[in-house]
Design a protein around this motif. Structure first.
Motif, PDB file in Angstrom:
ATOM      1  N   GLY A  96      61.510 -70.737   9.497  1.00 57.52           N
ATOM      2  CA  GLY A  96      62.916 -71.081   9.669  1.00 57.52           C
ATOM      3  C   GLY A  96      63.213 -71.886  10.920  1.00 57.52           C
ATOM      4  O   GLY A  96      64.151 -72.675  10.950  1.00 57.52           O
ATOM      5  N   LYS A  97      62.425 -71.695  11.980  1.00 57.49           N
ATOM      6  CA  LYS A  97      62.636 -72.470  13.213  1.00 57.49           C
ATOM      7  C   LYS A  97      62.437 -73.965  12.973  1.00 57.49           C
ATOM      8  O   LYS A  97      63.134 -74.785  13.559  1.00 57.49           O
ATOM      9  N   SER A  98      61.487 -74.300  12.119  1.00 53.34           N
ATOM     10  CA  SER A  98      61.224 -75.715  11.823  1.00 53.34           C
ATOM     11  C   SER A  98      62.128 -76.260  10.738  1.00 53.34           C
ATOM     12  O   SER A  98      62.350 -77.463  10.651  1.00 53.34           O
ATOM     13  N   LEU A  99      62.624 -75.390   9.875  1.00 52.46           N
ATOM     14  CA  LEU A  99      63.444 -75.826   8.745  1.00 52.46           C
ATOM     15  C   LEU A  99      64.891 -75.367   8.930  1.00 52.46           C
ATOM     16  O   LEU A  99      65.442 -74.658   8.091  1.00 52.46           O
ATOM     17  N   ARG A 100      65.489 -75.775  10.017  1.00 58.03           N
ATOM     18  CA  ARG A 100      66.881 -75.391  10.271  1.00 58.03           C
ATOM     19  C   ARG A 100      67.774 -75.873   9.131  1.00 58.03           C
ATOM     20  O   ARG A 100      67.543 -76.919   8.536  1.00 58.03           O
ATOM     21  N   ASP A 101      68.788 -75.103   8.825  1.00 60.75           N
ATOM     22  CA  ASP A 101      69.763 -75.413   7.775  1.00 60.75           C
ATOM     23  C   ASP A 101      69.171 -75.381   6.362  1.00 60.75           C
ATOM     24  O   ASP A 101      69.793 -75.876   5.433  1.00 60.75           O
ATOM     25  N   ILE A 102      67.970 -74.840   6.201  1.00 61.87           N
ATOM     26  CA  ILE A 102      67.372 -74.680   4.879  1.00 61.87           C
ATOM     27  C   ILE A 102      67.259 -73.177   4.626  1.00 61.87           C
ATOM     28  O   ILE A 102      66.487 -72.488   5.283  1.00 61.87           O
ATOM     29  N   PRO A 103      68.044 -72.646   3.689  1.00 62.39           N
ATOM     30  CA  PRO A 103      67.950 -71.208   3.416  1.00 62.39           C
ATOM     31  C   PRO A 103      66.612 -70.844   2.766  1.00 62.39           C
ATOM     32  O   PRO A 103      66.128 -71.553   1.893  1.00 62.39           O
ATOM     33  N   LEU A 104      66.033 -69.759   3.232  1.00 56.35           N
ATOM     34  CA  LEU A 104      64.750 -69.284   2.714  1.00 56.35           C
ATOM     35  C   LEU A 104      64.943 -67.935   2.035  1.00 56.35           C
ATOM     36  O   LEU A 104      65.633 -67.064   2.555  1.00 56.35           O
ATOM     37  N   THR A 105      64.302 -67.778   0.896  1.00 62.82           N
ATOM     38  CA  THR A 105      64.354 -66.527   0.143  1.00 62.82           C
ATOM     39  C   THR A 105      62.933 -66.019  -0.056  1.00 62.82           C
ATOM     40  O   THR A 105      62.029 -66.796  -0.389  1.00 62.82           O
ATOM     41  N   VAL A 106      62.733 -64.739   0.126  1.00 56.39           N
ATOM     42  CA  VAL A 106      61.412 -64.139  -0.067  1.00 56.39           C
ATOM     43  C   VAL A 106      61.146 -64.001  -1.563  1.00 56.39           C
ATOM     44  O   VAL A 106      61.953 -63.446  -2.301  1.00 56.39           O
ATOM     45  N   VAL A 107      60.006 -64.535  -1.996  1.00 47.95           N
ATOM     46  CA  VAL A 107      59.597 -64.454  -3.395  1.00 47.95           C
ATOM     47  C   VAL A 107      58.613 -63.306  -3.589  1.00 47.95           C
ATOM     48  O   VAL A 107      58.737 -62.526  -4.526  1.00 47.95           O
ATOM     49  N   GLU A 108      57.651 -63.208  -2.677  1.00 49.70           N
ATOM     50  CA  GLU A 108      56.594 -62.215  -2.838  1.00 49.70           C
ATOM     51  C   GLU A 108      55.953 -61.902  -1.493  1.00 49.70           C
ATOM     52  O   GLU A 108      55.782 -62.787  -0.658  1.00 49.70           O
ATOM     53  N   VAL A 109      55.613 -60.639  -1.314  1.00 55.52           N
ATOM     54  CA  VAL A 109      54.856 -60.201  -0.147  1.00 55.52           C
ATOM     55  C   VAL A 109      53.738 -59.307  -0.661  1.00 55.52           C
ATOM     56  O   VAL A 109      53.998 -58.314  -1.329  1.00 55.52           O
ATOM     57  N   THR A 110      52.490 -59.685  -0.370  1.00 56.24           N
ATOM     58  CA  THR A 110      51.354 -58.882  -0.804  1.00 56.24           C
ATOM     59  C   THR A 110      50.457 -58.589   0.392  1.00 56.24           C
ATOM     60  O   THR A 110      50.233 -59.458   1.232  1.00 56.24           O
ATOM     61  N   GLU A 111      49.967 -57.377   0.422  1.00 55.51           N
ATOM     62  CA  GLU A 111      49.061 -56.978   1.499  1.00 55.51           C
ATOM     63  C   GLU A 111      47.645 -57.428   1.140  1.00 55.51           C
ATOM     64  O   GLU A 111      47.262 -57.445  -0.026  1.00 55.51           O
ATOM     65  N   PHE A 112      46.884 -57.805   2.169  1.00 53.09           N
ATOM     66  CA  PHE A 112      45.493 -58.177   1.937  1.00 53.09           C
ATOM     67  C   PHE A 112      44.630 -57.622   3.053  1.00 53.09           C
ATOM     68  O   PHE A 112      45.117 -57.310   4.132  1.00 53.09           O
ATOM     69  N   GLU A 113      43.348 -57.490   2.748  1.00 50.26           N
ATOM     70  CA  GLU A 113      42.382 -57.027   3.736  1.00 50.26           C
ATOM     71  C   GLU A 113      41.958 -58.201   4.601  1.00 50.26           C
ATOM     72  O   GLU A 113      41.707 -59.287   4.101  1.00 50.26           O
TER      73      GLU A 113
END
Length: 129
Positions: A96-113
């Protein structure tokens, strides 16, 4: 601490384009310019949308009057987060710091080793700078 792969989605507006392929190219290029060189570990790609009639996926590009709305996907690995929600906040903050004024939505979060791969350790050190 856990490691997560976070996928975010954004809507990117592109003006003065004639085709969907041109819109995709311009959107990825503009996003890449804002992210690089500091965030070169963030992967950018075009999202996909399911057809309401047949259910088949297609590129998330919607055009009208030589203006396109392109759905972009941003992917990054977050190391040593306390939880999935913490990883989401970190990814949204970093990108978000680099993409000011662009809304971001979380699609997926997966844990990995975590592997002991040297390239991942370099990504971690870049993300913490």
């Amino acid at each position: 601490m856990k490691n997560f792969h976070v996928v975010l989605e954004a809507a990117w507006l592109v003006r003065d384009v004639k085709t969907a392929d041109d819109a995709i190219g311009v959107a990825i290029s503009e996003a890449g310019k804002r992210l690089n060189p500091k965030l070169d570990f963030v992967e950018v790609d075009v999202g996909s949308t399911s057809c309401p009639a047949c259910g088949e996926p297609f590129s998330s590009v919607f055009m009208a009057a030589n203006t396109a709305l392109v759905g972009l996907i941003f992917e990054m690995k977050v190391f040593d987060a306390e939880s999935a929600e913490h990883a989401e906040r970190i990814a949204k903050s970093v990108i978000g710091k680099s993409l000011r004024d662009i809304p971001l939505t979380v699609v997926e979060v997966t844990e990995f080793e975590r592997s002991t791969d040297k390239s991942e350790q370099q990504q971690k050190s870049k993300a913490n700078k």
